[in-house]
Design an enzyme around this catalytic site. Structure first.
Site, PDB file in Angstrom:
ATOM      1  N   HIS A   1       0.713  -1.172  -0.010  1.00  0.00           N
ATOM      2  CA  HIS A   1      -0.011  -0.004   0.064  1.00  0.00           C
ATOM      3  C   HIS A   1       0.866   1.396   0.039  1.00  0.00           C
ATOM      4  O   HIS A   1       0.609   2.226  -0.636  1.00  0.00           O
ATOM      5  CB  HIS A   1      -0.929   0.037   1.073  1.00  0.00           C
ATOM      6  CG  HIS A   1      -2.049  -1.086   0.933  1.00  0.00           C
ATOM      7  ND1 HIS A   1      -2.047  -2.141   1.462  1.00  0.00           N
ATOM      8  CD2 HIS A   1      -2.962  -0.949  -0.053  1.00  0.00           C
ATOM      9  CE1 HIS A   1      -3.075  -2.866   1.107  1.00  0.00           C
ATOM     10  NE2 HIS A   1      -3.803  -2.389   0.285  1.00  0.00           N
TER      11      HIS A   1
ATOM     12  N   ASP B   1      -4.025  -8.805  -4.212  1.00  0.00           N
ATOM     13  CA  ASP B   1      -4.077  -9.673  -3.264  1.00  0.00           C
ATOM     14  C   ASP B   1      -4.373 -10.835  -3.720  1.00  0.00           C
ATOM     15  O   ASP B   1      -4.052 -12.089  -3.342  1.00  0.00           O
ATOM     16  CB  ASP B   1      -5.376  -9.212  -2.469  1.00  0.00           C
ATOM     17  CG  ASP B   1      -4.941  -8.178  -1.405  1.00  0.00           C
ATOM     18  OD1 ASP B   1      -4.093  -8.330  -0.525  1.00  0.00           O
ATOM     19  OD2 ASP B   1      -5.852  -7.268  -1.148  1.00  0.00           O
TER      20      ASP B   1
ATOM     21  N   CYS C   1      -8.710  -3.643 -11.020  1.00  0.00           N
ATOM     22  CA  CYS C   1      -8.409  -2.423 -10.309  1.00  0.00           C
ATOM     23  C   CYS C   1      -6.985  -2.692  -9.516  1.00  0.00           C
ATOM     24  O   CYS C   1      -6.580  -1.843  -8.794  1.00  0.00           O
ATOM     25  CB  CYS C   1      -9.373  -1.948  -9.279  1.00  0.00           C
ATOM     26  SG  CYS C   1      -9.875  -3.020  -8.025  1.00  0.00           S
TER      27      CYS C   1
HETATM   28  C1  PEP Z   1      -5.945  -5.456  -5.044  1.00  0.00           C
HETATM   29  O1  PEP Z   1      -5.824  -6.203  -3.980  1.00  0.00           O
HETATM   30  O2  PEP Z   1      -5.445  -5.733  -5.995  1.00  0.00           O
HETATM   31  C2  PEP Z   1      -6.639  -4.107  -4.696  1.00  0.00           C
HETATM   32  C3  PEP Z   1      -7.001  -3.258  -5.858  1.00  0.00           C
HETATM   33  O3  PEP Z   1      -6.965  -3.492  -3.403  1.00  0.00           O
HETATM   34  P1  PEP Z   1      -5.642  -3.172  -2.474  1.00  0.00           P
HETATM   35  O4  PEP Z   1      -4.222  -3.024  -3.157  1.00  0.00           O
HETATM   36  O5  PEP Z   1      -6.195  -1.949  -2.028  1.00  0.00           O
HETATM   37  O6  PEP Z   1      -5.683  -4.282  -1.246  1.00  0.00           O
HETATM   38 MG    MG Z   2      -6.808  -5.645  -2.063  1.00  0.00          MG
END
Ligand code: PEP
Ligand code: MG
Length: 562
Positions: free
Chosen positions: A183, A440, A487
């Site tokens: 993150h 994830d 995403c």
């Molecule tokens: C992901 O896990 O790909 C996602 C977009 O969510 P985050 O990166 O905020 O966990």
């Molecule tokens: Mg995620």
């Protein structure tokens, strides 16, 4: 030094080392009357420093944060602290441990409270103890801020630390820990700060003030860079706009949305010509706050984001807190395996349905006037989705008929847990849309921690097992007429775009500076050819073989000019 390219752009600036809060025993006498005297002086010094910082925050309009520091100063005023600690010192204790022992029961009491506001105060008590301990040993509280724009060099940075970086003085950062999908790196991209993470041996190799060239495109950090390299530096990635639809050569439209963490991102997404916000990370919207915003405040925040996007859709993801994304306003007890623990939707269903209800009511109210959709993170089972839907019904019932009760708000889920990917066929019958969280999904598929650089190469998004899982999710969704976006960071990877298009995704959600580039790459593709290449990719052995296939079919991104 080589690391992982985490946020694009190149900068040249001196190093500014982020000093971690470790106090070694300074050897000063902390026993008996000398220890008590030193403690009195230390407490006075910390109180003065807190007052100065609080005044600075107040002057910058951060009254809530200033209040925390004022509360800490009040703790130091409590005679029970000095009396209790002096008693322990007279019995043979040392001043630093006497302070810690005197304050520990207060911290414990707060931590045991069921109210998260009180739990959060436990950290403030421990922070005060730490400040006094530093003052006793004559160690300054924080490294002095850089005097000129600098590149932060750190072992690791928490998301809240990254979010708190002063943009006028920090022009990029390099860390020893972390991966491109952690993150902190995502936030750096959102802030438009070039970043390289996962650089082995970084902290020991760089000295304060040393000239650095940080190349966030190639994942390089050059110490004492030669003049010819400096001359080639391009600066932070520029924002080029492209508001036209992205359609493949044979006429298939692929939406290109943006990921956003705050209103500023939404404005940059709109300026970049994004087709919508494919992921609004609400937990980042609430970073840097002492308390979570209530329903009305959330409505005000969301209205601004929706207004920035005009009539383009915005997908609000409900709070995804936990694992590598702690939220200071929502402290949670430690867990042995936080990535597998109470994070995302689980946290809200198991511990704080009230927070989900707040977000849902706010979303329904804003959805009544704008194009807002709601998305649940970290879904594993259909039962969780049904529980969340019941809460959505409850949220609707709690609203006035004129303000959101009648709103139909599309409800989607992140597909980022393998169980949800395998169960996509059933889940598609419960929800309106999917968005693939490949960060994830890849982490959980390979059992490879997304914050650990040593296993980063294992979690290759182009590996055929990831592609197969994506293919299954898209097919299941389309069988039920559901829309599927991506995403995760994979949507921004030019290697992955032809494969994702070939597998049939409806949307790619990327960072604002990449909208034009990704749209341009979609327009060069032929959907039919991408589909046939993707089918072959599913049968290969590893990510390297997939990359070779893309090169052979002339679908690899152009190499960067050097
Ligand atoms: C992901 O896990 O790909 C996602 C977009 O969510 P985050 O990166 O905020 O966990
Ligand atoms: Mg995620």
């Amino acid at each position: 030094m080589r690391g992982i390219a985490a946020a694009p752009g190149q900068v040249v600036a001196p190093a500014w080392r982020w000093v971690e809060s470790q106090v070694h025993d300074s050897g000063v006498d902390l026993t008996g009357e000398a220890g008590i005297n030193r403690l009195q002086v230390a407490i006075k010094g910390v109180k003065a420093a807190l007052a100065t910082k609080a005044a600075r925050l107040e002057a910058n309009g951060a009254a809530a944060e200033a209040g925390i520091l004022e509360a800490q100063a009040l703790m130091l005023d409590d005679p029970a602290l000095l009396d209790g600690a002096s008693g322990l010192i007279r019995k043979g204790g040392l001043a630093d441990s006497a302070v810690a022992d005197t304050m520990a029961p207060f911290a414990e009491m707060l931590r045991a409270s069921p109210d998260p506001v009180f739990q959060a105060r436990a950290v403030d008590v421990e922070d005060v103890v730490e400040q006094v301990r530093r003052a006793l040993h004559g160690v300054s509280d924080l490294p002095p801020p850089p005097e000129k724009p600098s590149i932060v060099v750190a072992r690791d940075l928490a998301p809240s630390q990254t979010a708190g970086l002063d943009r006028t003085l920090v022009v990029g950062f390099a860390t020893e820990q972390g991966t491109a999908t952690a993150h902190t790196a995502i936030l750096a991209r959102a802030l438009g700060l070039p970043a390289v993470v996962g650089i082995a041996g970084l902290v020991d190799a760089v000295e304060n003030g040393q000239p650095l060239l940080l190349d966030g495109d190639r994942g390089l950090l050059i110490i004492d860079p030669p003049a010819e390299d400096v001359a080639r530096v391009s600066g932070p990635a520029p924002l080029t706009a492209d508001a036209e639809p992205a359609t493949t050569r044979d006429g298939r439209r692929v939406e290109v949305g943006c990921n956003a963490a705050n209103l500023d991102d939404a404005r940059r997404a709109a300026a970049a010509g994004a087709d919508g916000i494919g992921l609004l990370r609400s937990e980042f919207l609430f970073l840097g706050r002492d308390q979570l915003p209530d329903e009305d405040e959330q409505v005000a925040m969301l209205e601004q984001v929706v207004a920035a996007m005009g009539d383009r859709p915005v997908i609000l993801r409900t709070l995804d807190v936990g694992a590598d994304k702690p939220l200071p306003a929502l402290p949670q007890p430690p867990e042995a395996n936080p990535a597998l623990g109470v994070r995302g939707l689980r946290l809200q269903l198991l511990r704080r349905p009230d927070l989900l209800l707040d977000q849902m009511r706010a979303a329904l109210r804003v959805g009544a006037t704008g194009s807002l959709r709601l998305m649940l993170p970290m879904v594993s089972t259909i039962d969780e989705v049904r529980q969340a839907k019941q809460l959505l019904t409850q949220a609707r019932r709690e609203l006035e008929p004129t303000s959101g009760r009648g709103t139909h708000i599309p409800l989607g889920i992140m597909v980022e847990v393998p169980a949800a990917a395998v169960g996509a066929d059933q889940l598609a019958q419960e929800v309106d849309f999917f968005s693939l969280g490949t960060n994830d999904l890849t982490q959980y598929l390979f059992a490879a921690d997304r914050t650990n650089p040593e296993v980063a190469s294992l979690a290759d998004g182009l590996h055929p097992v990831v592609l197969r899982m994506i293919e299954q999710v898209i097919s299941a969704a389309h069988r039920h007429g559901r829309w599927v976006g991506v995403c995760g960071e994979m949507a921004s990877d030019l290697w992955a775009v032809p494969l994702l298009v070939g597998l049939g995704v409806d949307e790619l959600s990327v960072h604002p500076p990449l909208v034009a580039k990704i749209k341009a790459s979609v327009r060069k593709l032929e959907n039919r050819e991408c589909a046939s290449v993707a089918r072959v990719a599913l049968t290969l052995d590893n990510g390297q073989a997939v990359r070779r296939l893309l090169e052979e079919r002339d679908l690899a991104p152009a190499p960067r000019p050097d």
